[in-house]
Design a protein around this motif. Structure first.
Motif, short mmCIF file in Angstrom:
data_model
loop_
_atom_site.label_atom_id
_atom_site.label_comp_id
_atom_site.label_asym_id
_atom_site.label_seq_id
_atom_site.Cartn_x
_atom_site.Cartn_y
_atom_site.Cartn_z
N VAL A 12 0.64 -1.93 4.44
CA VAL A 12 -0.24 -0.76 4.39
C VAL A 12 -1.59 -1.18 3.83
CG1 VAL A 12 -0.59 1.45 3.18
CG2 VAL A 12 1.61 0.93 4.24
N ALA A 13 -2.64 -0.57 4.33
CA ALA A 13 -3.98 -0.82 3.80
C ALA A 13 -4.14 -0.14 2.44
CB ALA A 13 -5.04 -0.29 4.76
N VAL A 14 -4.78 -0.84 1.53
CA VAL A 14 -5.13 -0.29 0.23
C VAL A 14 -6.65 -0.25 0.18
CG1 VAL A 14 -5.04 -0.60 -2.27
CG2 VAL A 14 -3.03 -1.19 -0.86
N LEU A 15 -7.19 0.95 0.10
CA LEU A 15 -8.64 1.16 0.08
C LEU A 15 -9.09 1.41 -1.35
CD1 LEU A 15 -11.47 1.92 1.23
CD2 LEU A 15 -10.56 4.25 1.54
N VAL A 16 -10.01 0.58 -1.81
CA VAL A 16 -10.62 0.79 -3.11
C VAL A 16 -12.07 1.18 -2.85
CG1 VAL A 16 -11.24 -0.23 -5.32
CG2 VAL A 16 -9.11 -0.91 -4.18
N GLY A 34 0.74 -2.45 -6.06
CA GLY A 34 1.71 -3.46 -5.66
C GLY A 34 1.01 -4.73 -5.22
N PRO A 35 1.78 -5.83 -5.05
CA PRO A 35 1.18 -7.11 -4.65
C PRO A 35 0.33 -6.99 -3.39
CG PRO A 35 3.47 -7.42 -5.28
CD PRO A 35 3.22 -5.93 -5.23
N LEU A 36 -0.83 -7.67 -3.43
CA LEU A 36 -1.81 -7.54 -2.35
C LEU A 36 -2.04 -8.87 -1.65
CD1 LEU A 36 -4.47 -5.51 -4.34
CD2 LEU A 36 -2.76 -4.60 -2.76
N GLY A 37 -2.44 -8.76 -0.41
CA GLY A 37 -2.87 -9.91 0.37
C GLY A 37 -4.23 -9.64 0.95
N ARG A 38 -4.73 -10.67 1.63
CA ARG A 38 -6.06 -10.59 2.25
C ARG A 38 -6.02 -9.68 3.48
NH1 ARG A 38 -8.30 -13.61 6.31
NH2 ARG A 38 -10.57 -13.65 6.30
N ALA A 39 -7.06 -8.91 3.65
CA ALA A 39 -7.20 -8.05 4.83
C ALA A 39 -8.32 -8.61 5.69
CB ALA A 39 -7.50 -6.62 4.42
N ASP A 40 -7.97 -9.23 6.81
CA ASP A 40 -9.01 -9.78 7.69
C ASP A 40 -9.59 -8.68 8.57
OD1 ASP A 40 -7.17 -9.39 9.79
OD2 ASP A 40 -6.70 -11.51 9.98
N VAL A 51 -13.51 -1.34 -0.09
CA VAL A 51 -12.89 -2.65 -0.08
C VAL A 51 -11.43 -2.45 0.33
CG1 VAL A 51 -12.32 -4.70 -1.44
CG2 VAL A 51 -14.43 -3.43 -1.92
N ILE A 52 -11.01 -3.18 1.36
CA ILE A 52 -9.66 -3.04 1.89
C ILE A 52 -8.82 -4.26 1.53
CG2 ILE A 52 -8.24 -2.85 3.99
CD1 ILE A 52 -9.75 -0.34 3.69
N PHE A 53 -7.60 -3.99 1.06
CA PHE A 53 -6.59 -5.02 0.82
C PHE A 53 -5.38 -4.71 1.68
CE2 PHE A 53 -9.01 -4.74 -3.14
CZ PHE A 53 -9.29 -6.07 -3.40
N ARG A 54 -4.51 -5.70 1.87
CA ARG A 54 -3.25 -5.51 2.59
C ARG A 54 -2.11 -5.55 1.57
NH1 ARG A 54 -1.18 -8.30 7.91
NH2 ARG A 54 -3.38 -8.74 8.14
N ARG A 55 -1.35 -4.45 1.48
CA ARG A 55 -0.21 -4.45 0.56
C ARG A 55 0.91 -5.26 1.19
NH1 ARG A 55 1.69 1.09 -2.01
NH2 ARG A 55 2.33 1.50 0.12
#
Length: 166
Positions: free
Chosen positions: A70-74, A92-98, A61-65
């Motif tokens: 930077v990509a955050v991979l869970v 850190g605060p995350l946003g949507r990764a399209d 699952v990828i998020f956008r920091r």
């Protein structure tokens, strides 16, 4: 089969799958990726195709920091849902990764994001729920590609911490 035929066959494989295969080989991983006969874009599809429990699928699952894009991979267990607040507390605060962000940062399309071989090194967290299993399966750079590993091998390959992220 001649060497020329083998090289041509390898070139016919999807680029992301070839890349993950090469990375795993370089890292000395003992299990080569395989291509399934069906797409495994979801953890359930992968579990069904492999005949394993849903939790044994190590879904990415990828998020956008927000701070630095930077990509955050869970890497989480397929039968669990990521808690974005827990991930944000660690990364850190995350946003949507399209889909475009995922492809640009990882080099992979959604449904085939491998835990290794990213175009740009992500911040990676491993779900502690994966430790319930001796054997897990992760995406190998393509929606039909997967590879077998243990949670300990996942940690060694990614150098990522295990965390409570679900």
């Amino acid at each position: 089969m001649s060497e020329t035929t083998l090289i041509q066959d390898l070139q016919d494989l999807p680029e992301g799958f070839r890349h993950v295969s090469a990375v795993l080989g370089t890292l000395g991983h003992p299990h080569a990726p395989i291509l399934l006969e069906v797409n495994a874009r979801t953890a359930q599809e992968a579990a069904d195709a492999l005949g394993v429990q849903l939790g044994q699928i190590a879904k990415s699952v990828i998020f956008r920091r927000r701070a630095d894009d930077v990509a955050v991979l869970v890497v989480t267990s397929g039968d669990r849902r990521v808690d974005e607040k827990k991930v944000a507390a660690l990364a850190g605060p995350l946003g949507r990764a399209d889909a475009d962000f995922v492809k640009a940062r990882t080099g992979f399309t959604i449904g085939g994001v491998s835990p290794v071989g990213h175009a740009n090194a992500p911040v990676t967290l491993i779900d502690r729920e994966l430790l319930r299993f001796d054997e897990i399966w992760a995406a190998a750079g393509h929606p039909k590609g997967v590879f077998r590993l243990s949670p300990a091998e996942l940690q060694a390959l990614t150098q990522a911490p295990v965390a409570d992220v679900t």
